[in-house]
Scaffold this motif. Structure first.
Motif, PDB file in Angstrom:
ATOM      1  N   PHE A 217      -3.348 -17.271 -11.543  1.00  0.00           N
ATOM      2  CA  PHE A 217      -1.956 -17.268 -12.002  1.00  0.00           C
ATOM      3  C   PHE A 217      -1.393 -15.852 -12.007  1.00  0.00           C
ATOM      4  N   ARG A 218      -2.180 -14.911 -12.495  1.00  0.00           N
ATOM      5  CA  ARG A 218      -1.707 -13.525 -12.554  1.00  0.00           C
ATOM      6  C   ARG A 218      -1.615 -12.909 -11.151  1.00  0.00           C
ATOM      7  N   ASP A 219      -2.499 -13.330 -10.260  1.00  0.00           N
ATOM      8  CA  ASP A 219      -2.375 -12.901  -8.858  1.00  0.00           C
ATOM      9  C   ASP A 219      -1.043 -13.368  -8.281  1.00  0.00           C
ATOM     10  N   MET A 220      -0.624 -14.571  -8.665  1.00  0.00           N
ATOM     11  CA  MET A 220       0.661 -15.095  -8.211  1.00  0.00           C
ATOM     12  C   MET A 220       1.811 -14.219  -8.709  1.00  0.00           C
ATOM     13  N   VAL A 221       1.723 -13.795  -9.965  1.00  0.00           N
ATOM     14  CA  VAL A 221       2.756 -12.931 -10.540  1.00  0.00           C
ATOM     15  C   VAL A 221       2.833 -11.611  -9.773  1.00  0.00           C
ATOM     16  N   VAL A 222       1.673 -11.033  -9.501  1.00  0.00           N
ATOM     17  CA  VAL A 222       1.640  -9.766  -8.763  1.00  0.00           C
ATOM     18  C   VAL A 222       2.242  -9.953  -7.369  1.00  0.00           C
ATOM     19  N   ALA A 223       1.878 -11.041  -6.708  1.00  0.00           N
ATOM     20  CA  ALA A 223       2.395 -11.305  -5.367  1.00  0.00           C
ATOM     21  C   ALA A 223       3.917 -11.427  -5.389  1.00  0.00           C
ATOM     22  N   GLY A 224       4.451 -12.092  -6.410  1.00  0.00           N
ATOM     23  CA  GLY A 224       5.892 -12.250  -6.518  1.00  0.00           C
ATOM     24  C   GLY A 224       6.609 -10.934  -6.745  1.00  0.00           C
ATOM     25  N   VAL A 225       6.086 -10.129  -7.653  1.00  0.00           N
ATOM     26  CA  VAL A 225       6.704  -8.836  -7.958  1.00  0.00           C
ATOM     27  C   VAL A 225       6.642  -7.906  -6.747  1.00  0.00           C
ATOM     28  N   VAL A 226       5.512  -7.873  -6.091  1.00  0.00           N
ATOM     29  CA  VAL A 226       5.349  -7.026  -4.914  1.00  0.00           C
ATOM     30  C   VAL A 226       6.287  -7.461  -3.792  1.00  0.00           C
ATOM     31  N   SER A 227       6.434  -8.764  -3.620  1.00  0.00           N
ATOM     32  CA  SER A 227       7.322  -9.280  -2.586  1.00  0.00           C
ATOM     33  C   SER A 227       8.769  -8.869  -2.849  1.00  0.00           C
TER      34      SER A 227
END
Length: 254
Positions: A217-227
């Motif tokens: 879930f937190r990997d998803m958050v990081v991916a979203g912010v980075v994108s």
């Protein structure tokens, strides 16, 4: 509440008790407080010897997570991220600051704050992934405590059995006392094996699975912010986020 965890313990213990009754046994025959004290006390003592105090106490505090895991609400987070992404696409990353307080999760708020501060992508990934690794390592340590309990418990049960047999030997000239010693011996073994396989080891495995879900879930958050920070298109950002929702672990998020 994670009903399946609660139901699993009820079914496991219930099957043992029902099996005992069907075989003609009595419930009182397997309820032995002395054997319980030996197994649980000995197991806890052994784990306390090799576990640092803070880790031991936090692992005990992690037990309720098996029945009340955090609700990550991944689908809702993706929708909120897309609203934020549109605002940032229109007026810049500073707009992300307006969305920070819309999330209860401290990790998400931290990620959004870094986005609003226009932190470099490499810095965002480095700091947030370090946080994920640290949390996952702590969760793994908690699970290891319960795995250790599952390892010690049967052995302590065997020790309880030996103690019971020693008492039996000392009462050979008093047949009326033999039953008590034998009861402690067999119930201690039963408790040791049962607690290991119905409670301690399953709890350790469940905590590990929950940790993996949270990390994903937190990997998803990081991916979203980075994108968003990288200026990718809205469709790309949404695809990145939704790829995590399609993950096999996503079934336990919401």
């Amino acid at each position: 509440m994670e009903v399946l965890s609660f139901l699993g313990i009820v079914v496991g213990v219930g099957a043992l008790l029902l099996g005992n009754v069907l075989e003609g046994g009595q419930l009182s025959a397997i309820l032995n407080p002395i054997a319980f004290m030996i197994v649980i006390g000995g197991t806890m003592g052994a784990v306390m010897v090799h576990t640092p105090t803070k880790i031991f106490l936090k692992s005990l505090g992690a037990f309720p997570r098996v029945f009340f895991p955090p609700k990550l609400k991944a689908e809702l987070v993706v929708k909120q991220f897309m609203v934020m992404a549109r605002a940032c696409k229109k007026d810049g990353s500073l707009q992300a600051g307006n969305y920070e307080n819309k999330f209860d999760d401290a990790f998400i708020r931290k990620a959004i704050k870094m986005l609003a501060d226009n932190a470099e992508v490499d810095l965002i990934e480095d700091i947030l992934h370090r946080d994920i690794d640290l949390e996952e390592r702590n969760h793994r340590l908690h699970a290891e405590v319960y795995k250790s309990m599952g390892g010690y418990s049967p052995t302590i049960g065997l020790v309880g059995a030996i103690l019971g047999l020693i008492n039996v030997m000392s009462y050979l000239d008093s047949p009326s006392q033999l039953g008590h010693g034998l009861a402690v011996a067999f119930t201690a073994t039963l408790y040791g094996v049962s607690f290991a396989n119905l409670v301690f080891i399953p709890v350790a495995e469940k905590l590990t699975i929950l940790s993996e879900r949270e990390a994903n879930f937190r990997d998803m958050v990081v991916a979203g912010v980075v994108s968003i920070r990288s200026g990718e298109s809205l469709s790309t950002t949404e695809s990145r986020l939704r790829s995590y929702l399609d993950d096999r672990l996503a079934s336990g998020w919401n």
